[in-house]
Design a protein around this motif. Structure first.
Motif, PDB file in Angstrom:
ATOM      1  N   ASP A 148     -14.203  -6.341 -12.580  1.00 25.93           N
ATOM      2  CA  ASP A 148     -13.339  -5.156 -12.537  1.00 25.93           C
ATOM      3  C   ASP A 148     -11.918  -5.476 -12.090  1.00 25.93           C
ATOM      4  O   ASP A 148     -11.073  -4.594 -12.018  1.00 25.93           O
ATOM      5  N   GLY A 149     -11.627  -6.738 -11.776  1.00 26.55           N
ATOM      6  CA  GLY A 149     -10.278  -7.142 -11.407  1.00 26.55           C
ATOM      7  C   GLY A 149      -9.926  -6.920  -9.947  1.00 26.55           C
ATOM      8  O   GLY A 149      -8.822  -7.234  -9.532  1.00 26.55           O
ATOM      9  N   LEU A 150     -10.852  -6.389  -9.152  1.00 27.56           N
ATOM     10  CA  LEU A 150     -10.599  -6.151  -7.741  1.00 27.56           C
ATOM     11  C   LEU A 150     -11.074  -7.336  -6.906  1.00 27.56           C
ATOM     12  O   LEU A 150     -11.904  -8.123  -7.337  1.00 27.56           O
ATOM     13  N   THR A 165       0.849  -1.178   0.000  1.00 23.29           N
ATOM     14  CA  THR A 165       0.000   0.000   0.000  1.00 23.29           C
ATOM     15  C   THR A 165       0.887   1.230   0.000  1.00 23.29           C
ATOM     16  O   THR A 165       2.104   1.130   0.180  1.00 23.29           O
ATOM     17  N   ASN A 166       0.294   2.385  -0.241  1.00 17.76           N
ATOM     18  CA  ASN A 166       1.013   3.644  -0.098  1.00 17.76           C
ATOM     19  C   ASN A 166       0.121   4.610   0.661  1.00 17.76           C
ATOM     20  O   ASN A 166      -0.896   4.201   1.207  1.00 17.76           O
ATOM     21  N   ASN A 211      -5.839   2.161  -1.321  1.00 14.95           N
ATOM     22  CA  ASN A 211      -4.904   1.739  -2.355  1.00 14.95           C
ATOM     23  C   ASN A 211      -4.048   0.580  -1.856  1.00 14.95           C
ATOM     24  O   ASN A 211      -2.835   0.651  -1.825  1.00 14.95           O
ATOM     25  N   GLY A 212      -4.716  -0.512  -1.455  1.00 16.31           N
ATOM     26  CA  GLY A 212      -4.011  -1.682  -0.973  1.00 16.31           C
ATOM     27  C   GLY A 212      -4.060  -2.817  -1.990  1.00 16.31           C
ATOM     28  O   GLY A 212      -5.049  -2.992  -2.706  1.00 16.31           O
ATOM     29  N   TYR A 213      -2.983  -3.574  -2.047  1.00 19.85           N
ATOM     30  CA  TYR A 213      -2.873  -4.699  -2.968  1.00 19.85           C
ATOM     31  C   TYR A 213      -2.393  -5.928  -2.209  1.00 19.85           C
ATOM     32  O   TYR A 213      -1.654  -5.820  -1.238  1.00 19.85           O
ATOM     33  N   ALA A 214      -2.797  -7.082  -2.664  1.00 19.59           N
ATOM     34  CA  ALA A 214      -2.317  -8.353  -2.141  1.00 19.59           C
ATOM     35  C   ALA A 214      -1.695  -9.136  -3.294  1.00 19.59           C
ATOM     36  O   ALA A 214      -2.255  -9.181  -4.388  1.00 19.59           O
ATOM     37  N   TYR A 215      -0.526  -9.712  -3.055  1.00 25.38           N
ATOM     38  CA  TYR A 215       0.102 -10.565  -4.062  1.00 25.38           C
ATOM     39  C   TYR A 215      -0.359 -11.990  -3.791  1.00 25.38           C
ATOM     40  O   TYR A 215       0.017 -12.608  -2.798  1.00 25.38           O
ATOM     41  N   VAL A 216      -1.195 -12.503  -4.671  1.00 28.36           N
ATOM     42  CA  VAL A 216      -1.770 -13.837  -4.517  1.00 28.36           C
ATOM     43  C   VAL A 216      -0.921 -14.817  -5.312  1.00 28.36           C
ATOM     44  O   VAL A 216      -0.640 -14.600  -6.501  1.00 28.36           O
ATOM     45  N   ASP A 217      -0.505 -15.878  -4.640  1.00 24.08           N
ATOM     46  CA  ASP A 217       0.355 -16.882  -5.260  1.00 24.08           C
ATOM     47  C   ASP A 217      -0.285 -17.451  -6.523  1.00 24.08           C
ATOM     48  O   ASP A 217      -1.427 -17.914  -6.505  1.00 24.08           O
ATOM     49  N   GLY A 218       0.426 -17.385  -7.636  1.00 25.27           N
ATOM     50  CA  GLY A 218      -0.059 -17.914  -8.902  1.00 25.27           C
ATOM     51  C   GLY A 218      -0.964 -16.957  -9.666  1.00 25.27           C
ATOM     52  O   GLY A 218      -1.348 -17.243 -10.790  1.00 25.27           O
ATOM     53  N   VAL A 219      -1.317 -15.833  -9.061  1.00 24.77           N
ATOM     54  CA  VAL A 219      -2.211 -14.874  -9.712  1.00 24.77           C
ATOM     55  C   VAL A 219      -1.501 -13.551  -9.953  1.00 24.77           C
ATOM     56  O   VAL A 219      -1.567 -12.977 -11.025  1.00 24.77           O
ATOM     57  N   LYS A 261      -3.266  -8.160  -6.833  1.00 26.35           N
ATOM     58  CA  LYS A 261      -4.706  -7.919  -6.934  1.00 26.35           C
ATOM     59  C   LYS A 261      -5.048  -6.751  -6.015  1.00 26.35           C
ATOM     60  O   LYS A 261      -4.690  -6.759  -4.840  1.00 26.35           O
ATOM     61  N   ARG A 262      -5.744  -5.777  -6.561  1.00 27.29           N
ATOM     62  CA  ARG A 262      -6.147  -4.620  -5.769  1.00 27.29           C
ATOM     63  C   ARG A 262      -7.375  -4.976  -4.937  1.00 27.29           C
ATOM     64  O   ARG A 262      -8.288  -5.658  -5.405  1.00 27.29           O
ATOM     65  N   LEU A 263      -7.393  -4.485  -3.706  1.00 23.47           N
ATOM     66  CA  LEU A 263      -8.532  -4.701  -2.826  1.00 23.47           C
ATOM     67  C   LEU A 263      -9.619  -3.686  -3.150  1.00 23.47           C
ATOM     68  O   LEU A 263      -9.334  -2.572  -3.590  1.00 23.47           O
ATOM     69  N   ALA A 264     -10.854  -4.065  -2.930  1.00 25.51           N
ATOM     70  CA  ALA A 264     -12.012  -3.233  -3.284  1.00 25.51           C
ATOM     71  C   ALA A 264     -11.887  -1.827  -2.706  1.00 25.51           C
ATOM     72  O   ALA A 264     -11.362  -1.634  -1.618  1.00 25.51           O
ATOM     73  N   THR A 265     -12.417  -0.874  -3.454  1.00 22.85           N
ATOM     74  CA  THR A 265     -12.293   0.535  -3.078  1.00 22.85           C
ATOM     75  C   THR A 265     -13.648   1.173  -2.781  1.00 22.85           C
ATOM     76  O   THR A 265     -13.767   2.391  -2.803  1.00 22.85           O
TER      77      THR A 265
END
Length: 137
Positions: free
Chosen positions: A128-130, A78-79, A84-92, A95-99
């Motif tokens: 939407d990719g979130l 995040t910043n 504006n938070g993101y999670a790095y999902v293994d194999g994916v 991914k941005r978290l819902a806003t």
């Protein structure tokens, strides 16, 4: 007998630009501009690096209704921008978290953090990719 001078009677050394009584000094125009200029971050800025040991490319989801099951969260990012938070999902990948709202974003960040520490997450791929919902066990 010679008169002795006490330390309190001796003239005090004053730093350049400081007042003798250490009173606050007015800011110069340059200092005032620097102090009042807000630093803003791009709200859509995404992380650009992968966590250590993670593959550098992400696999896109096959359909918008696919579920990602039993995935490990490898990293969080995040910043200082709102929601504006993101999670790095293994194999994916990232991914941005819902806003939608602050509370939704914070709840998803907490679930992602728990998934990173102790388990796996399952979530549906949204159009939407979130990430809008997380199941954690």
């Amino acid at each position: 007998m010679a008169a002795s001078t006490s330390p309190s009677a001796a003239p005090a050394a004053v730093a350049p630009g400081a007042s003798p009584d250490n009173a606050p000094q007015p800011l110069t125009p340059d200092q005032l501009t620097a102090a009042t200029t807000a630093v803003t971050a791009e709200p859509s800025v995404a992380p650009v690096l992968s966590p250590p040991g993670a593959p550098q490319t992400s696999a896109p989801a096959a359909t918008a209704t696919a579920w990602q099951s039993n995935k490990k969260v490898l990293a969080l990012w995040t910043n200082n921008s709102d929601r504006n938070g993101y999670a790095y999902v293994d194999g994916v990948g990232w991914k941005r978290l819902a806003t939608n709202s602050d509370s939704v974003h914070e709840a998803l960040l907490a679930l992602s953090s728990s998934g990173r520490l102790a388990g796996s997450i399952t979530y549906p791929e949204a159009a939407d990719g979130l990430i809008h919902e997380i199941y954690l066990w």
